[in-house]
Write a protein that holds these residues in place. Structure first.
Motif, PDB file in Angstrom:
ATOM      1  N   ALA A   1      79.002  10.309   9.810  1.00 46.35           N
ATOM      2  CA  ALA A   1      79.802  10.800   8.685  1.00 46.35           C
ATOM      3  C   ALA A   1      80.340  12.206   8.969  1.00 46.35           C
ATOM      4  O   ALA A   1      79.679  13.012   9.611  1.00 46.35           O
ATOM      5  N   SER A   2      81.557  12.474   8.500  1.00 48.77           N
ATOM      6  CA  SER A   2      82.091  13.828   8.697  1.00 48.77           C
ATOM      7  C   SER A   2      82.351  14.517   7.354  1.00 48.77           C
ATOM      8  O   SER A   2      82.649  13.860   6.355  1.00 48.77           O
ATOM      9  N   PHE A   3      82.205  15.824   7.379  1.00 49.72           N
ATOM     10  CA  PHE A   3      82.359  16.635   6.162  1.00 49.72           C
ATOM     11  C   PHE A   3      83.216  17.849   6.457  1.00 49.72           C
ATOM     12  O   PHE A   3      83.490  18.158   7.617  1.00 49.72           O
ATOM     13  N   PHE A   4      83.557  18.573   5.403  1.00 51.62           N
ATOM     14  CA  PHE A   4      84.023  19.955   5.573  1.00 51.62           C
ATOM     15  C   PHE A   4      82.750  20.775   5.669  1.00 51.62           C
ATOM     16  O   PHE A   4      82.090  21.035   4.663  1.00 51.62           O
ATOM     17  N   ARG A   5      82.379  21.127   6.891  1.00 51.56           N
ATOM     18  CA  ARG A   5      81.051  21.678   7.120  1.00 51.56           C
ATOM     19  C   ARG A   5      80.856  23.088   6.559  1.00 51.56           C
ATOM     20  O   ARG A   5      79.734  23.508   6.310  1.00 51.56           O
ATOM     21  N   MET A   6      81.963  23.801   6.373  1.00 51.92           N
ATOM     22  CA  MET A   6      81.853  25.152   5.830  1.00 51.92           C
ATOM     23  C   MET A   6      81.782  25.133   4.300  1.00 51.92           C
ATOM     24  O   MET A   6      81.571  26.162   3.672  1.00 51.92           O
ATOM     25  N   LEU A   7      82.006  23.957   3.718  1.00 55.59           N
ATOM     26  CA  LEU A   7      81.936  23.856   2.258  1.00 55.59           C
ATOM     27  C   LEU A   7      80.589  23.265   1.837  1.00 55.59           C
ATOM     28  O   LEU A   7      79.832  22.762   2.670  1.00 55.59           O
ATOM     29  N   SER A   8      80.333  23.325   0.547  1.00 50.32           N
ATOM     30  CA  SER A   8      79.044  22.848   0.020  1.00 50.32           C
ATOM     31  C   SER A   8      79.120  21.342  -0.269  1.00 50.32           C
ATOM     32  O   SER A   8      80.209  20.774  -0.338  1.00 50.32           O
ATOM     33  N   PRO A   9      77.937  20.708  -0.488  1.00 50.30           N
ATOM     34  CA  PRO A   9      77.957  19.300  -0.901  1.00 50.30           C
ATOM     35  C   PRO A   9      78.788  19.109  -2.166  1.00 50.30           C
ATOM     36  O   PRO A   9      79.579  18.174  -2.261  1.00 50.30           O
ATOM     37  N   MET A  10      78.617  20.007  -3.140  1.00 52.73           N
ATOM     38  CA  MET A  10      79.358  19.876  -4.393  1.00 52.73           C
ATOM     39  C   MET A  10      80.858  19.879  -4.136  1.00 52.73           C
ATOM     40  O   MET A  10      81.587  19.030  -4.651  1.00 52.73           O
ATOM     41  N   GLU A  11      81.322  20.821  -3.298  1.00 49.43           N
ATOM     42  CA  GLU A  11      82.761  20.891  -3.007  1.00 49.43           C
ATOM     43  C   GLU A  11      83.238  19.640  -2.267  1.00 49.43           C
ATOM     44  O   GLU A  11      84.294  19.085  -2.564  1.00 49.43           O
ATOM     45  N   ASN A  12      82.432  19.177  -1.315  1.00 46.80           N
ATOM     46  CA  ASN A  12      82.788  17.960  -0.581  1.00 46.80           C
ATOM     47  C   ASN A  12      82.858  16.754  -1.517  1.00 46.80           C
ATOM     48  O   ASN A  12      83.772  15.947  -1.433  1.00 46.80           O
ATOM     49  N   LEU A  13      81.877  16.651  -2.398  1.00 53.15           N
ATOM     50  CA  LEU A  13      81.825  15.496  -3.298  1.00 53.15           C
ATOM     51  C   LEU A  13      82.969  15.543  -4.310  1.00 53.15           C
ATOM     52  O   LEU A  13      83.591  14.522  -4.603  1.00 53.15           O
ATOM     53  N   LEU A  14      83.266  16.729  -4.819  1.00 55.12           N
ATOM     54  CA  LEU A  14      84.374  16.849  -5.782  1.00 55.12           C
ATOM     55  C   LEU A  14      85.704  16.520  -5.106  1.00 55.12           C
ATOM     56  O   LEU A  14      86.580  15.885  -5.704  1.00 55.12           O
ATOM     57  N   PHE A  15      85.843  16.934  -3.845  1.00 50.47           N
ATOM     58  CA  PHE A  15      87.059  16.641  -3.097  1.00 50.47           C
ATOM     59  C   PHE A  15      87.257  15.121  -2.985  1.00 50.47           C
ATOM     60  O   PHE A  15      88.329  14.582  -3.279  1.00 50.47           O
ATOM     61  N   SER A  16      86.182  14.429  -2.575  1.00 49.78           N
ATOM     62  CA  SER A  16      86.259  12.964  -2.443  1.00 49.78           C
ATOM     63  C   SER A  16      86.559  12.302  -3.776  1.00 49.78           C
ATOM     64  O   SER A  16      87.378  11.393  -3.857  1.00 49.78           O
ATOM     65  N   ALA A  17      85.862  12.764  -4.814  1.00 50.33           N
ATOM     66  CA  ALA A  17      86.063  12.184  -6.140  1.00 50.33           C
ATOM     67  C   ALA A  17      87.526  12.343  -6.554  1.00 50.33           C
ATOM     68  O   ALA A  17      88.131  11.428  -7.115  1.00 50.33           O
TER      69      ALA A  17
END
Ligand SMILES: Nc1ncnc2c1ncn2[C@@H]1O[C@H](COP(=O)(O)OP(=O)(O)O)[C@@H](O)[C@H]1O
Ligand SMILES: [Mg+2]
Length: 262
Positions: free
Chosen positions: A89-105
């Motif tokens: 899985a890939s993420f925006f690693r410099m961002l937080s889980p919350m920011e990543n999850l909100l982005f996806s949502a």
């Protein structure tokens, strides 16, 4: 209704001049609303099957459909009905889980209010601590990152969830939390779930039906109870592990160490 149907799927890879078979005439039917386990040792073709179902790979032969849509010819329709979690899985690693999850949502059109409600719900089940939801993902352990990937996939409530070894590499507690989320999502939303594993305890705990895959071929399909019952004529007090070993011809230490890829 059938959530996923695979008819005579064949997939091979050309490695230099050699052809290696990943899937050989795979037939499977996964019913809507069930948790189905694809069980096999490393290199048996599990990830290849999941990649074809999620439209990332095209088979050489055969047909696969998701809720009646062809994964090759109607791939965009299929993409709207599925989500997939794999180890890479890939993420925006410099961002937080919350920011990543909100982005996806946001990508999936959820309102912020709805997204936060679902994020809290999922994170509570999966044991993602609230106070860590605002730290950078790059500082998380691999297990924690895996949990965020799983949370992200479940956020959008896809009718068919494809989980490729969702609990491999997690500690026992994290494993249980992820398993709890899988059963919750299945019972609460009727989500159909296809998961791969070589953990027989997990398969027995979660799956209504399983198939054993070995060297790209489906060896047997059925409920764990039924497969154990069949095994009774060959082994005294068999477990699902005995069934797995009987159909794959491996010992458990080989399952852990042999084969290729994950
Ligand atoms: N991209 C690829 N290129 C070449 N061979 C591959 C590729 N992906 C998978 N394979 C081969 O296909 C077989 C099945 O692999 P895979 O589906 O990853 O198995 P599993 O997920 O059960 O470990 C293996 O022999 C593997 O080496
Ligand atoms: Mg794999």
């Amino acid at each position: 209704m059938i959530a996923l149907e695979s008819k005579n799927i064949v997939k091979y890879f050309q490695k230099k001049k050699e052809t290696s078979w990943a899937l050989n005439q795979v037939n499977l039917q996964i019913r809507q609303g069930e948790i189905f386990g694809l069980l096999g040792p490393n290199g048996s073709g599990k990830s290849t099957f999941i990649r074809i179902a999620s439209t990332l790979l095209v088979p050489e032969k055969g047909n696969m459909s998701v809720f009646g849509y062809d994964v090759v010819k109607e791939s965009q329709k299929v993409q709207r009905l599925i989500n997939r979690v794999s180890v890479e899985a890939s993420f925006f690693r410099m961002l937080s889980p919350m920011e990543n999850l909100l982005f996806s949502a946001g990508l999936y059109g959820l309102s912020k209010k709805e997204a936060i409600k679902r994020i809290n719900e999922i994170c509570e089940t999966i044991g993602l601590e609230k106070k860590r939801m605002h730290d950078r993902i790059k500082d998380f352990s691999r297990g924690m990152q895996q949990k965020v990937a799983i949370a992200r996939a479940f956020l959008t409530n896809p009718p068919l969830m494809l989980l490729d070894e969702p609990t491999t590499g997690l500690d026992p507690r994290a494993k249980r939390e992820v398993q709890q989320l899988v059963t919750d999502m299945n019972s609460r939303y009727g989500m159909t779930i296809l998961l791969t594993t070589h953990d027989m305890d997990e398969a027995e705990r979660l799956c209504q039906r399983v198939a054993v895959i070995h060297k790209g071929e489906i060896m047997v399909t059925g409920t764990p109870e039924h497969l154990i019952q069949i095994q009774e004529s060959k082994t005294a007090n068999p477990t699902l592990e005995d069934v797995f070993l009987a159909y794959t011809g491996l010992t458990f230490s080989q399952v852990e160490t042999e084969g290729v890829g994950v």
